[in-house]
Design a protein around this motif. Structure first.
Motif, PDB file in Angstrom:
ATOM      1  N   LYS A  25     -14.652   1.913  39.148  1.00  0.00           N
ATOM      2  CA  LYS A  25     -13.401   2.164  39.870  1.00  0.00           C
ATOM      3  C   LYS A  25     -13.026   3.643  39.801  1.00  0.00           C
ATOM      4  O   LYS A  25     -12.636   4.254  40.807  1.00  0.00           O
ATOM      5  CB  LYS A  25     -12.290   1.297  39.298  1.00  0.00           C
ATOM      6  N   LEU A  26     -13.160   4.248  38.627  1.00  0.00           N
ATOM      7  CA  LEU A  26     -12.818   5.663  38.477  1.00  0.00           C
ATOM      8  C   LEU A  26     -13.771   6.554  39.271  1.00  0.00           C
ATOM      9  O   LEU A  26     -13.348   7.534  39.890  1.00  0.00           O
ATOM     10  CB  LEU A  26     -12.832   6.058  37.001  1.00  0.00           C
ATOM     11  N   LEU A  27     -15.053   6.226  39.274  1.00  0.00           N
ATOM     12  CA  LEU A  27     -16.010   7.008  40.058  1.00  0.00           C
ATOM     13  C   LEU A  27     -15.722   6.891  41.547  1.00  0.00           C
ATOM     14  O   LEU A  27     -15.826   7.867  42.292  1.00  0.00           O
ATOM     15  CB  LEU A  27     -17.436   6.543  39.757  1.00  0.00           C
ATOM     16  N   LYS A  28     -15.348   5.695  41.991  1.00  0.00           N
ATOM     17  CA  LYS A  28     -14.969   5.511  43.387  1.00  0.00           C
ATOM     18  C   LYS A  28     -13.759   6.363  43.734  1.00  0.00           C
ATOM     19  O   LYS A  28     -13.725   7.051  44.772  1.00  0.00           O
ATOM     20  CB  LYS A  28     -14.670   4.032  43.633  1.00  0.00           C
ATOM     21  N   GLU A  29     -12.748   6.357  42.864  1.00  0.00           N
ATOM     22  CA  GLU A  29     -11.548   7.145  43.101  1.00  0.00           C
ATOM     23  C   GLU A  29     -11.846   8.641  43.088  1.00  0.00           C
ATOM     24  O   GLU A  29     -11.135   9.424  43.744  1.00  0.00           O
ATOM     25  CB  GLU A  29     -10.490   6.813  42.048  1.00  0.00           C
TER      26      GLU A  29
END
Length: 404
Positions: A25-29
């Motif tokens: 999720k953090l990498l996507k963001e």
């Protein structure tokens, strides 16, 4: 960067599943094009979206060796060379020979000293980039002649934070006037690498001197996956059954929300984690993030994760993986619990401050993103895949989300 993350799915309650959920999720963001290859915790035979991240199903092989390259080619738009595969699993279960055809980085545990031969063999065969999840693992990989990167596991410290202990105990139905020793650990596999026999022997001795002592175990008690029958072990160690508590098993099976786990940890006076070896040890950091000191074995990754608490020694033991782990000393665990009984309350701030260095957002910016960029630079473009594996450039649209 296009990334295929190969590990447990983000909806599974495992340690790897939580890391998948946190960092994908953090990498996507952060702007990366992320998909998850979920060899465990996916939906068999279907792709679904989670936070707008495609989650691919597992294959027929237990660890997805039959589908990982196909999933990568699909996510990378038909060109296997146009993205980075990141695995989060023990490397010895992976097919190193097939990974020579892709850009691969392995976020890998090392929980023995030295690193077992079958782990060395994977890196020798695959030529992929090792990413150690502990400084211990980094040192062991270097000792074998590899050049690892380093990314520790991360914890959401906005969820795992200090709470009022009395209110937390009321919330989960525990009495306030007890000294609570907590264990949060898997109960599967033999030998029992989380140290269940030694932990319960030590608690049996400790509790004889402290009638207010209780032990809470957040785990599966029956040992259904080659684990330990913990109720029987409780009986064998002479612990009165009314001093032992387990998590609700149906809720444990379907998965506790992270908020509940954080509240549960906040009920503990001390976390007991006398494992035989740890590749990392997420509960050690989660507990300290909640202001709870810990007891750990002075071996593998555990000492570096100790900011507030106590280390216990032990005896080296030659494991089935052909290397050394450490069996913790029962008497030293008792001494550590005695220290916790008198001193744990004064270590809450120290525990929290130490754990903040493992905040997931901080790990992302300081370690994860730089490491993935270096891994990309260090992976030479692999040879093209044969046509049977190469996917068409025009891909069908993915189905709508089935989970948030």
């Amino acid at each position: 960067m296009k990334i295929l993350w190969h590990s447990n799915g983000p909806l599974s309650g495992t340690g790897y599943g939580q890391q998948s959920a946190t960092f994908c999720k953090l990498l996507k963001e952060a702007g990366h094009d992320v998909a998850i290859s979920a060899f465990y915790g996916g939906i068999p035979g279907a792709i679904y979206r989670w936070h707008d991240i495609p989650v691919y199903p597992g294959g027929l092989h237990q660890y997805g060796n039959d589908v990982i390259l196909r999933h990568a080619a699909h996510h990378f738009g038909g060109d296997l060379q146009d993205g980075l595969i990141v695995t989060l699993v023990d490397v010895w279960v992976l097919d190193g020979a097939s990974h020579t055809r892709a850009r691969v980085a392995n976020w890998t545990p090392v929980d023995h000293k030295p690193m077992p031969a079958h782990c060395r063999a994977y890196f020798d065969q695959s030529g992929s980039v090792p990413i150690a999840m502990s400084r211990f693992g980094e040192a062991e990989l270097r000792a074998e002649g590899f050049d690892p990167l380093y990314v520790p596991h991360g914890v959401d410290t906005d969820v795992f934070h200090p709470r009022d202990r009395g209110e937390s105990r009321k919330a989960v139905g525990l009495p306030e006037d007890i000294f609570l020793v907590g264990m949060v650990a898997a109960n599967k596999g033999y030998p029992p690498r989380k140290g269940w026999p030694q932990a319960l022997q030590a608690f049996a001795c400790f509790s004889k001197a402290h009638p207010d002592a209780r032990l809470f175990m957040h785990t599966e008690p029956a040992g259904l996956i080659q684990g330990v029958n913990l109720p029987h072990l409780v009986e064998m160690t002479g612990i009165p059954p009314e001093r032992v508590m387990f998590s609700d098993q149906y809720q444990w099976f379907i998965g506790y929300p992270q908020e509940h786990v954080a509240t549960l940890m906040s009920t503990f006076d001390v976390l007991l984690n006398p494992a035989y070896g740890e590749g990392f040890g997420i509960p050690i950091v989660e507990a300290q993030a909640c202001g709870v000191p810990v007891v750990v074995t002075d071996s593998t990754a555990m000492p570096e994760l100790l900011g507030a608490g106590w280390k216990v020694g032990g005896t080296p033991w030659y494991s089935e993986q052909g290397s050394w782990i450490v069996i913790p000393d029962v008497d030293e665990i008792v001494v550590a619990l005695e220290s916790a009984y008198t001193d744990a309350a004064g270590l809450r701030d120290q525990a929290r401050e130490f754990a903040l260095q493992y905040d997931a957002k901080r790990v992302l910016t300081e370690h994860m993103i730089p490491a993935l960029e270096k891994a990309w630079e260090r992976t030479d473009p692999p040879p093209a895949l044969p046509d049977v594996v190469r996917m068409p450039a025009a891909l069908p649209p993915l189905p709508a989300a089935v989970a948030a």
